[in-house]
Design an enzyme around this catalytic site. Structure first.
Site, PDB file in Angstrom:
ATOM      1  N   ARG A  43     -11.339  -7.388 -13.914  1.00  0.00           N
ATOM      2  CA  ARG A  43     -10.839  -8.759 -13.797  1.00  0.00           C
ATOM      3  C   ARG A  43     -11.536  -9.459 -12.643  1.00  0.00           C
ATOM      4  O   ARG A  43     -11.644  -8.912 -11.543  1.00  0.00           O
ATOM      5  CB  ARG A  43      -9.319  -8.760 -13.567  1.00  0.00           C
ATOM      6  CG  ARG A  43      -8.736 -10.168 -13.477  1.00  0.00           C
ATOM      7  CD  ARG A  43      -7.223 -10.150 -13.368  1.00  0.00           C
ATOM      8  NE  ARG A  43      -6.760  -9.617 -12.099  1.00  0.00           N
ATOM      9  CZ  ARG A  43      -5.484  -9.395 -11.806  1.00  0.00           C
ATOM     10  NH1 ARG A  43      -4.545  -9.649 -12.714  1.00  0.00           N
ATOM     11  NH2 ARG A  43      -5.126  -8.913 -10.630  1.00  0.00           N
ATOM     12  N   ARG A  77      -8.386  -4.388 -10.721  1.00  0.00           N
ATOM     13  CA  ARG A  77      -8.079  -5.554  -9.888  1.00  0.00           C
ATOM     14  C   ARG A  77      -9.142  -5.673  -8.798  1.00  0.00           C
ATOM     15  O   ARG A  77      -9.059  -5.028  -7.765  1.00  0.00           O
ATOM     16  CB  ARG A  77      -6.699  -5.400  -9.247  1.00  0.00           C
ATOM     17  CG  ARG A  77      -5.537  -5.363 -10.235  1.00  0.00           C
ATOM     18  CD  ARG A  77      -4.209  -5.326  -9.483  1.00  0.00           C
ATOM     19  NE  ARG A  77      -3.077  -5.379 -10.368  1.00  0.00           N
ATOM     20  CZ  ARG A  77      -2.385  -4.309 -10.786  1.00  0.00           C
ATOM     21  NH1 ARG A  77      -2.761  -3.106 -10.383  1.00  0.00           N
ATOM     22  NH2 ARG A  77      -1.353  -4.446 -11.591  1.00  0.00           N
ATOM     23  N   ASN A  81       3.622 -10.061 -15.873  1.00  0.00           N
ATOM     24  CA  ASN A  81       4.255 -10.418 -14.598  1.00  0.00           C
ATOM     25  C   ASN A  81       4.222 -11.935 -14.379  1.00  0.00           C
ATOM     26  O   ASN A  81       5.241 -12.569 -14.106  1.00  0.00           O
ATOM     27  CB  ASN A  81       3.564  -9.714 -13.436  1.00  0.00           C
ATOM     28  CG  ASN A  81       3.598  -8.206 -13.574  1.00  0.00           C
ATOM     29  OD1 ASN A  81       4.147  -7.671 -14.522  1.00  0.00           O
ATOM     30  ND2 ASN A  81       3.000  -7.514 -12.628  1.00  0.00           N
ATOM     31  N   ASP A  82       3.029 -12.511 -14.495  1.00  0.00           N
ATOM     32  CA  ASP A  82       2.906 -13.957 -14.292  1.00  0.00           C
ATOM     33  C   ASP A  82       3.445 -14.747 -15.478  1.00  0.00           C
ATOM     34  O   ASP A  82       3.989 -15.837 -15.301  1.00  0.00           O
ATOM     35  CB  ASP A  82       1.449 -14.335 -14.023  1.00  0.00           C
ATOM     36  CG  ASP A  82       1.119 -14.336 -12.537  1.00  0.00           C
ATOM     37  OD1 ASP A  82       2.054 -14.461 -11.734  1.00  0.00           O
ATOM     38  OD2 ASP A  82      -0.062 -14.210 -12.184  1.00  0.00           O
ATOM     39  N   CYS A 137      -1.113  -5.758 -19.875  1.00  0.00           N
ATOM     40  CA  CYS A 137      -1.452  -5.037 -18.645  1.00  0.00           C
ATOM     41  C   CYS A 137      -0.449  -5.274 -17.527  1.00  0.00           C
ATOM     42  O   CYS A 137      -0.629  -4.798 -16.411  1.00  0.00           O
ATOM     43  CB  CYS A 137      -2.854  -5.415 -18.169  1.00  0.00           C
ATOM     44  SG  CYS A 137      -3.034  -7.152 -17.721  1.00  0.00           S
ATOM     45  N   GLU A 172      -1.416 -15.541 -19.249  1.00  0.00           N
ATOM     46  CA  GLU A 172      -0.341 -15.429 -18.262  1.00  0.00           C
ATOM     47  C   GLU A 172       0.292 -16.783 -17.945  1.00  0.00           C
ATOM     48  O   GLU A 172       1.205 -16.864 -17.130  1.00  0.00           O
ATOM     49  CB  GLU A 172      -0.868 -14.767 -16.986  1.00  0.00           C
ATOM     50  CG  GLU A 172      -2.156 -15.355 -16.467  1.00  0.00           C
ATOM     51  CD  GLU A 172      -2.813 -14.494 -15.396  1.00  0.00           C
ATOM     52  OE1 GLU A 172      -2.110 -13.694 -14.751  1.00  0.00           O
ATOM     53  OE2 GLU A 172      -4.029 -14.629 -15.197  1.00  0.00           O
ATOM     54  N   ARG A 212       9.086 -14.369  -8.466  1.00  0.00           N
ATOM     55  CA  ARG A 212       9.738 -13.056  -8.478  1.00  0.00           C
ATOM     56  C   ARG A 212       9.804 -12.425  -7.095  1.00  0.00           C
ATOM     57  O   ARG A 212      10.519 -11.444  -6.890  1.00  0.00           O
ATOM     58  CB  ARG A 212       9.025 -12.120  -9.458  1.00  0.00           C
ATOM     59  CG  ARG A 212       7.589 -11.818  -9.126  1.00  0.00           C
ATOM     60  CD  ARG A 212       6.938 -10.990 -10.235  1.00  0.00           C
ATOM     61  NE  ARG A 212       5.578 -10.586  -9.926  1.00  0.00           N
ATOM     62  CZ  ARG A 212       4.507 -11.322 -10.132  1.00  0.00           C
ATOM     63  NH1 ARG A 212       4.645 -12.526 -10.642  1.00  0.00           N
ATOM     64  NH2 ARG A 212       3.307 -10.877  -9.843  1.00  0.00           N
ATOM     65  N   HIS A 253       0.832  -1.203   0.000  1.00  0.00           N
ATOM     66  CA  HIS A 253       0.000   0.000   0.000  1.00  0.00           C
ATOM     67  C   HIS A 253       0.866   1.252   0.000  1.00  0.00           C
ATOM     68  O   HIS A 253       0.543   2.250  -0.650  1.00  0.00           O
ATOM     69  CB  HIS A 253      -0.903   0.015   1.236  1.00  0.00           C
ATOM     70  CG  HIS A 253      -2.126  -0.823   1.088  1.00  0.00           C
ATOM     71  ND1 HIS A 253      -2.966  -1.093   2.124  1.00  0.00           N
ATOM     72  CD2 HIS A 253      -2.653  -1.447   0.011  1.00  0.00           C
ATOM     73  CE1 HIS A 253      -3.973  -1.851   1.699  1.00  0.00           C
ATOM     74  NE2 HIS A 253      -3.796  -2.078   0.423  1.00  0.00           N
TER      75      HIS A 253
END
Length: 583
Positions: free
Chosen positions: A345, A305, A466-467, A514, A443, A477, A198
């Site tokens: 999503r 998200r 990322n994935d 994305c 992904e 990661r 955050h």
């Protein structure tokens, strides 16, 4: 004192130069002692009063939020208030006092440590970092119990940098950041945290240079040390030599001039030199992020998200948001985007990040019951979310995005459940758009290698780099021991990415990216050369990426990109990608 350099995780770009102001965590000073039985209820009352005081503090902070504060701050304070009200914090420590005779501080820290250990089992970096929210709530209560409070500096003197405070802390909550906002808060450095904490999200929203995950910065840096934060590199230089300080001051001035120039691009269409229109979208966590995204020129939301609605409740039992609560959040985002599309999503959560903290986690959570697998295993919860998303589509254009698909039957089951949700809404006479586009996140390598199966069934595709990188290279990661192997320019990753964009284009199915690569200006021209025409990123990255697009000549870039995709040597790929930026 000799100069030294610390390396952490870059989460918010820019250069900050100023004096260190250390925040000591109250938890380090907690005393452990047993209390007599006759004083148990008095000790319980002491903790209850401290919790009530923190509730009032959070409410006061929320009420006094400056109008120009990022929307994230209010939402994060709400999450902290929710955590503070949960029995896991509000009641379990009281039971510990009554059964183990621990003093209030010890009881609270014991429970916070227990909850933190459960969050350590979560594989997903984004949700694992929600542990910090629990710790930050505990920290606030401890400060009330111990009578300690955050002290702000009052620098005098003629040092031009003295007023630019660099906060150095083990961790810092978004609520506490507000106290520094009006005190020449130039940047911050924390031992804990990651890209998705955050604090990192707020730093990006405030556009404050920051470096997190520094491990022991708060122990090594001393009060009033001169500090440079290189937010782009995640590097902190302590007591820099005069020549280094001068170099960074010059760099800071240059970046500020460049930022002013970027501000003029807000209303400029994202069009390449040779006239190709590019769509730039925003990734958001909260409906209130929409206003900032629009201000920075986003043409829509490429990734909402939805986990955030569930996230503050992770680790707490049976606290799922209702259909109406979800609907209201989605509707708010759709209305805020003023007719621009919002891609929502579905829940990306699973056995590695259980909604019930009592559940057992998977042995290998990255490969476990995640995302769509979890949703298909919990059909009522999934239907509830689908209904909420569909209802929001009555208020503006909505696109529905399904994460982590890999099998034909997963696609077919998801589509069937969407139809079931539509049927349920028709029975209830609730409005929705019956033609909501449904897309798949690419992904998993298996998905990227079987795209014909996807383009036949789905309306659009969104690549979660990322994935995709994590699964292609078999690297967690978030694991520091192998994080250096995480490489977006690995030939296998580039092959999967390029083929996904190409096959989607040939089939007439829109493809967006994305993941973090979309907002990385070093990758912009490479992605353009692959044929990507839709990018979705954190709103603060839209203008830098737009500048790259405006200076790009697709003809020259495409030819060079083809050469890069045929290259297998890592050093040659890196060099060629750098050369792309000079075309």
């Amino acid at each position: 004192m000799a100069s030294f350099t610390l390396h952490g995780i870059p989460v918010s770009r820019g250069i900050a130069i100023g004096r260190a102001h250390l925040l000591a965590p109250a938890a380090l000073d907690v005393k452990h002692y047993l209390i007599p039985q006759e004083q148990v209820e008095a000790e319980v009352l002491r903790l209850q009063k401290a919790i009530a005081t923190v509730h009032k503090e959070l409410q006061t902070i929320w009420n006094e939020l400056p109008k120009d504060s990022p929307a994230e701050l209010g939402a994060f304070i709400d999450v902290h208030a929710l955590i503070l009200s949960d029995p896991m914090i509000a009641e379990v420590p009281l039971d510990i006092i009554r059964t183990r005779y621990y003093n209030a501080e010890w009881a609270l820290v014991t429970q916070i440590d227990e909850l933190s250990a459960q969050f350590d089992e979560i594989e997903d970096a984004y949700l694992r970092e929600r542990k910090s929210d629990i710790q930050q709530v505990g920290e606030r209560v401890l400060k009330v119990l111990t009578g300690s409070a955050i002290s702000l500096p009052s620098h005098d003197g003629d040092d031009e940098n003295a007023g630019r405070m660099i906060v150095v802390a083990h961790d810092i909550s978004p609520a506490d950041m507000l106290q520094f906002k009006d005190r020449a808060f130039g940047g911050f450095v924390t031992d804990l945290g990651g890209q998705n904490s955050h604090t990192a999200i707020v730093a990006r929203s405030l556009d404050i240079p920051a470096a997190v995950g520094m491990s022991n910065a708060s122990a090594l840096i001393e009060q009033d040390d001169m500090i440079i934060i290189d937010g782009d590199a995640g590097v902190v230089i302590v007591d820099p030599p005069p020549n280094v300080l001068e170099q960074y001051r010059d760099l800071q001035q240059r970046l500020m001039r460049e930022r002013k120039k970027l501000g003029k691009l807000k209303k400029t269409p994202a069009v390449t030199k040779d006239g190709t229109d590019i769509t730039l979208l925003a990734n958001i966590e909260l409906p209130d992020d929409c206003s900032g995204a629009l201000d920075l020129g986003a043409m829509g939301v490429g990734l909402f998200r939805s986990e955030f609605l569930f996230m503050g409740r992770a680790g707490f039992v049976n606290k799922l948001p209702s259909e109406d609560e979800q609907f209201e959040s989605y509707r708010k985002a759709v209305v805020a985007m003023k007719g621009r599309p919002v891609t929502i999503r579905t829940l990306d959560i699973g056995a590695d990040k259980p909604l019930d903290s009592a559940e057992q986690t998977a042995l290998n959570p990255a490969l476990g019951l995640r995302a769509i697998r979890f949703c298909l295993a919990e059909p009522q919860m999934f239907l509830q979310q689908l209904r909420a998303i569909l209802r929001a589509s009555a208020y503006g254009p909505v696109k529905l995005l399904i994460p982590m698909l890999a099998h034909a039957f997963e696609i077919d089951q998801s589509l069937a459940m969407i139809e079931q949700a539509k049927a349920q809404l028709r029975e209830q006479n609730k409005k929705f758009d019956p033609l909501v586009p449904v897309g798949a996140m690419i992904e998993i390598p298996a998905a990227a290698l079987t795209l014909p199966m996807f383009v036949k069934r789905m309306d659009f595709l969104s690549v979660g780099t990322n994935d995709l990188i994590q699964y292609t290279l078999a690297i967690d990661r978030a694991d520091h021991e192998v994080a250096h192997l995480y490489n977006p320019l690995h030939p296998a990753v580039l092959y999967l990415l390029a083929s996904t964009i190409s096959i989607g284009a040939k089939a007439g199915v829109p493809v967006s990216v994305c993941g973090e690569m979309a907002g990385d200006t070093r990758m912009t021209r490479l992605l353009l050369g692959m044929g990507l025409r839709e990018f979705s990123m954190h709103p603060t990255q839209i203008l830098p990426v737009k500048q790259e697009i405006l200076n790009a000549d697709l003809g020259a870039i495409a030819a060079q990109t083809k050469k890069i995709l045929r290259t297998m040597e890592p050093a040659a790929i890196v060099q060629a990608v750098e050369q792309l930026r000079e075309l």
